[in-house]
Enzyme design. Structure first.
Site, PDB file in Angstrom:
ATOM      1  N   PHE A 193       0.830  -1.206   0.000  1.00  0.00           N
ATOM      2  CA  PHE A 193       0.000   0.000   0.000  1.00  0.00           C
ATOM      3  C   PHE A 193       0.871   1.265   0.000  1.00  0.00           C
ATOM      4  O   PHE A 193       0.824   2.066  -0.947  1.00  0.00           O
ATOM      5  CB  PHE A 193      -0.934  -0.083   1.224  1.00  0.00           C
ATOM      6  CG  PHE A 193      -1.508   1.207   1.706  1.00  0.00           C
ATOM      7  CD1 PHE A 193      -2.119   2.102   0.827  1.00  0.00           C
ATOM      8  CD2 PHE A 193      -1.473   1.529   3.067  1.00  0.00           C
ATOM      9  CE1 PHE A 193      -2.656   3.295   1.297  1.00  0.00           C
ATOM     10  CE2 PHE A 193      -2.013   2.713   3.537  1.00  0.00           C
ATOM     11  CZ  PHE A 193      -2.597   3.604   2.650  1.00  0.00           C
ATOM     12  N   ASP A 210       9.926  -6.927  -3.484  1.00  0.00           N
ATOM     13  CA  ASP A 210       8.751  -7.366  -2.724  1.00  0.00           C
ATOM     14  C   ASP A 210       8.609  -8.877  -2.834  1.00  0.00           C
ATOM     15  O   ASP A 210       8.895  -9.457  -3.889  1.00  0.00           O
ATOM     16  CB  ASP A 210       7.481  -6.689  -3.261  1.00  0.00           C
ATOM     17  CG  ASP A 210       6.428  -6.518  -2.193  1.00  0.00           C
ATOM     18  OD1 ASP A 210       6.141  -5.375  -1.794  1.00  0.00           O
ATOM     19  OD2 ASP A 210       5.877  -7.556  -1.734  1.00  0.00           O
ATOM     20  N   GLY A 215       1.461  -7.364  -0.449  1.00  0.00           N
ATOM     21  CA  GLY A 215       1.344  -6.466  -1.602  1.00  0.00           C
ATOM     22  C   GLY A 215       1.200  -7.299  -2.862  1.00  0.00           C
ATOM     23  O   GLY A 215       1.177  -8.526  -2.804  1.00  0.00           O
ATOM     24  N   ARG A 244      27.777  -0.944   2.720  1.00  0.00           N
ATOM     25  CA  ARG A 244      28.715  -1.285   1.654  1.00  0.00           C
ATOM     26  C   ARG A 244      28.719  -0.242   0.536  1.00  0.00           C
ATOM     27  O   ARG A 244      29.772   0.129   0.020  1.00  0.00           O
ATOM     28  CB  ARG A 244      28.349  -2.663   1.079  1.00  0.00           C
ATOM     29  CG  ARG A 244      29.427  -3.290   0.210  1.00  0.00           C
ATOM     30  CD  ARG A 244      29.084  -4.742  -0.093  1.00  0.00           C
ATOM     31  NE  ARG A 244      27.885  -4.855  -0.888  1.00  0.00           N
ATOM     32  CZ  ARG A 244      27.868  -4.822  -2.217  1.00  0.00           C
ATOM     33  NH1 ARG A 244      28.961  -4.700  -2.900  1.00  0.00           N
ATOM     34  NH2 ARG A 244      26.711  -4.931  -2.861  1.00  0.00           N
ATOM     35  N   TYR A 299       5.375  -7.916  15.833  1.00  0.00           N
ATOM     36  CA  TYR A 299       5.467  -6.677  15.044  1.00  0.00           C
ATOM     37  C   TYR A 299       6.156  -5.584  15.854  1.00  0.00           C
ATOM     38  O   TYR A 299       7.151  -5.006  15.424  1.00  0.00           O
ATOM     39  CB  TYR A 299       4.050  -6.260  14.648  1.00  0.00           C
ATOM     40  CG  TYR A 299       3.968  -5.039  13.763  1.00  0.00           C
ATOM     41  CD1 TYR A 299       4.335  -5.105  12.417  1.00  0.00           C
ATOM     42  CD2 TYR A 299       3.488  -3.827  14.250  1.00  0.00           C
ATOM     43  CE1 TYR A 299       4.237  -3.985  11.591  1.00  0.00           C
ATOM     44  CE2 TYR A 299       3.388  -2.702  13.437  1.00  0.00           C
ATOM     45  CZ  TYR A 299       3.760  -2.796  12.104  1.00  0.00           C
ATOM     46  OH  TYR A 299       3.654  -1.681  11.292  1.00  0.00           O
TER      47      TYR A 299
HETATM   48  P1  NAD Z   1       1.568  -3.539   3.238  1.00  0.00           P
HETATM   49  O1  NAD Z   1       1.340  -4.858   3.871  1.00  0.00           O
HETATM   50  O2  NAD Z   1       0.601  -3.074   2.196  1.00  0.00           O
HETATM   51  O3  NAD Z   1       3.022  -3.481   2.573  1.00  0.00           O
HETATM   52  C1  NAD Z   1       4.114  -4.231   3.024  1.00  0.00           C
HETATM   53  C2  NAD Z   1       4.828  -4.783   1.788  1.00  0.00           C
HETATM   54  O4  NAD Z   1       5.981  -5.524   2.218  1.00  0.00           O
HETATM   55  C3  NAD Z   1       3.970  -5.755   0.997  1.00  0.00           C
HETATM   56  O5  NAD Z   1       4.039  -5.441  -0.381  1.00  0.00           O
HETATM   57  C4  NAD Z   1       4.544  -7.121   1.292  1.00  0.00           C
HETATM   58  O6  NAD Z   1       4.338  -8.055   0.264  1.00  0.00           O
HETATM   59  C5  NAD Z   1       6.012  -6.773   1.513  1.00  0.00           C
HETATM   60  N1  NAD Z   1       6.739  -7.733   2.339  1.00  0.00           N
HETATM   61  C6  NAD Z   1       6.335  -8.289   3.519  1.00  0.00           C
HETATM   62  N2  NAD Z   1       7.289  -9.127   3.974  1.00  0.00           N
HETATM   63  C7  NAD Z   1       8.308  -9.093   3.071  1.00  0.00           C
HETATM   64  C8  NAD Z   1       9.557  -9.746   2.982  1.00  0.00           C
HETATM   65  N3  NAD Z   1       9.963 -10.617   3.913  1.00  0.00           N
HETATM   66  N4  NAD Z   1      10.347  -9.482   1.910  1.00  0.00           N
HETATM   67  C9  NAD Z   1       9.947  -8.617   0.940  1.00  0.00           C
HETATM   68  N5  NAD Z   1       8.766  -7.971   0.974  1.00  0.00           N
HETATM   69  C10 NAD Z   1       7.955  -8.202   2.037  1.00  0.00           C
HETATM   70  O7  NAD Z   1       1.670  -2.488   4.411  1.00  0.00           O
HETATM   71  P2  NAD Z   1       1.869  -0.913   4.366  1.00  0.00           P
HETATM   72  O8  NAD Z   1       0.742  -0.305   5.095  1.00  0.00           O
HETATM   73  O9  NAD Z   1       2.172  -0.455   2.995  1.00  0.00           O
HETATM   74  O10 NAD Z   1       3.156  -0.753   5.295  1.00  0.00           O
HETATM   75  C11 NAD Z   1       4.462  -0.502   4.753  1.00  0.00           C
HETATM   76  C12 NAD Z   1       5.450  -0.285   5.888  1.00  0.00           C
HETATM   77  O11 NAD Z   1       5.048   0.826   6.688  1.00  0.00           O
HETATM   78  C13 NAD Z   1       5.565  -1.486   6.843  1.00  0.00           C
HETATM   79  O12 NAD Z   1       6.917  -1.626   7.219  1.00  0.00           O
HETATM   80  C14 NAD Z   1       4.734  -1.071   8.036  1.00  0.00           C
HETATM   81  O13 NAD Z   1       5.180  -1.672   9.209  1.00  0.00           O
HETATM   82  C15 NAD Z   1       4.957   0.438   8.041  1.00  0.00           C
HETATM   83  N6  NAD Z   1       3.848   1.125   8.730  1.00  0.00           N
HETATM   84  C16 NAD Z   1       2.627   1.233   8.121  1.00  0.00           C
HETATM   85  C17 NAD Z   1       1.587   1.860   8.804  1.00  0.00           C
HETATM   86  C18 NAD Z   1       0.222   2.035   8.192  1.00  0.00           C
HETATM   87  O14 NAD Z   1      -0.661   2.545   8.860  1.00  0.00           O
HETATM   88  N7  NAD Z   1      -0.020   1.681   6.953  1.00  0.00           N
HETATM   89  C19 NAD Z   1       1.802   2.360  10.098  1.00  0.00           C
HETATM   90  C20 NAD Z   1       3.045   2.205  10.665  1.00  0.00           C
HETATM   91  C21 NAD Z   1       4.079   1.607   9.968  1.00  0.00           C
END
Ligand code: NAD
Ligand code: UDP
Length: 319
Positions: free
Chosen positions: A12, A32, A37, A105, A144
């Protein structure tokens, strides 16, 4: 033109960040593993020769030459991060180690997407960056929360020990188009339920609060943080200080969608934070007067329009 790596770029937030950085004339490489996602989030970018999408899991090392790294890879919604808690910890911790090693690096700047969840169920309100938090280390949210806390630890230590140029932002609840329709977060749940005329599910009494930030405001804050003075490493809160109860949110969604849905109450999950609101003084001071611009009702309007289109054109079935 900069070469920029975004882990979790098909998620997202990552998809919006990719779009914005490409529009500003940069080259974007998105990594990703497509857990939460998917290609549908970046389909409109695939024709751009300056955009590259690579299937890769951040728990494995990755080598590339870039100027900047945004480390976003990690499932963000409770049902997704609790699906495989060990993997969630590995993604945060091993993902941070791998990306920090890469940044070290190649001398790249690296920004960590941390979270307001590092404050746990906060006893200080609103939350300032100096507050250490109140996290249950063995609870259902800990994979988390503690994973993200450990990632912050790794970031500051790579900075102090190895001079890696780091940036840490603590993101508060962010919503907008391209949230996963079934990810169980409150904004997507309420909108999907309202648009389908289903009951709106409030967990607990609905008096718990959250502060909701529209995605464009977050992306602006992220980019300003990456561009900020090298000495400013954070952590810095990036969120909208407008605070709402879940009951208020449900009422707004019902009003804006014109739904006939009724509100029902369901059990409150364990360790669900009772209140959350960012103090954004530090972001305002260090990030060139950054503050959120999109009020909740306006942002909900854009998000409702997105989900409404998914339902009407049938693409909702692809999720
Ligand atoms: P999301 O789940 O839509 O996006 C996370 C993405 O990371 C996904 O595309 C998923 O496929 C990918 N992913 C997960 N594990 C992976 C791995 N091991 N290797 C490669 N890719 C991986 O969530 P988001 O809302 O877009 O959140 C993005 C980041 O922002 C996250 O780190 C989340 O913790 C942080 N965050 C989001 C919010 C929020 O409200 N949306 C709040 C605080 C922090
Ligand atoms: N919530 C709710 N109904 C839902 C989904 C969530 O009442 O259908 C509540 C949840 O218990 C929490 C708040 O909404 O108090 C925000 O939940 P979300 O999962 O979106 O984010 P987080 O708890 O991680 O901040």
């Amino acid at each position: 033109m900069k070469k920029i790596l975004i882990t979790g770029g098909a998620g997202f937030l990552g998809s919006h960040l990719s779009e914005r950085l490409l529009n500003e004339g940069n080259e974007v490489i998105c990594l990703d593993n497509f857990f939460t996602g998917g290609k549908q989030n970046v389909l409109h970018l695939l024709d751009n020769p300056f955009f590259e999408l690579i299937r890769h899991d951040v728990t494995m090392p990755f080598f590339i030459e870039v100027d900047e790294i945004y480390n976003l890879a990690c499932p963000a919604s409770p049902i997704h991060y609790q699906f495989n808690p060990i993997k969630t910890v590995k993604t945060s911790v091993m993902g941070a180690v791998n990306m920090l090693g890469l940044a070290k690096r190649i001398g790249a700047r690296i920004l960590q997407a941390s979270t307001s969840e590092v404050y746990g169920d906060p006893t200080v309100h609103p939350q300032e960056e100096s507050y250490w938090g109140n996290v249950n280390p063995i609870g259902i949210r800990s994979c988390y929360d503690e994973g993200k806390r450990c990632a912050e630890t790794l970031f500051v230590n790579y900075h102090h020990q190895n001079n890696v140029k780091i940036k840490i932002i603590r993101i508060f609840n962010t919503y907008g188009p391209r949230m996963h329709p079934h990810d169980g977060r409150v904004v997507s749940n309420f909108i999907m339920q309202a648009l389908r005329g289903q009951d709106i599910t409030i967990y607990g009494d609905g008096k718990q609060t959250r502060s909701f930030q529209y995605v464009d405001d977050l992306v602006e804050g992220m980019i300003r943080m990456m561009a900020s003075h090298e000495d400013f490493i954070g952590p810095v809160n990036i969120g909208n200080p407008g605070e709402f109860t879940m009951l208020e949110l449900a009422e707004k969604v019902i009003k804006l969608t014109g739904a006939k849905s009724k509100i029902i109450h369901m059990p409150l999950p364990a360790d669900d934070p009772t209140q959350r609101k960012p103090d954004i003084s530090l972001a305002k001071k260090e990030l060139n007067n950054w503050e959120p611009k999109i009020p909740l009702e306006e942002g909900l309007g854009y998000t409702i329009a997105y989900f409404d289109k998914l339902i009407k054109d049938g693409s909702i079935d692809k999720f």
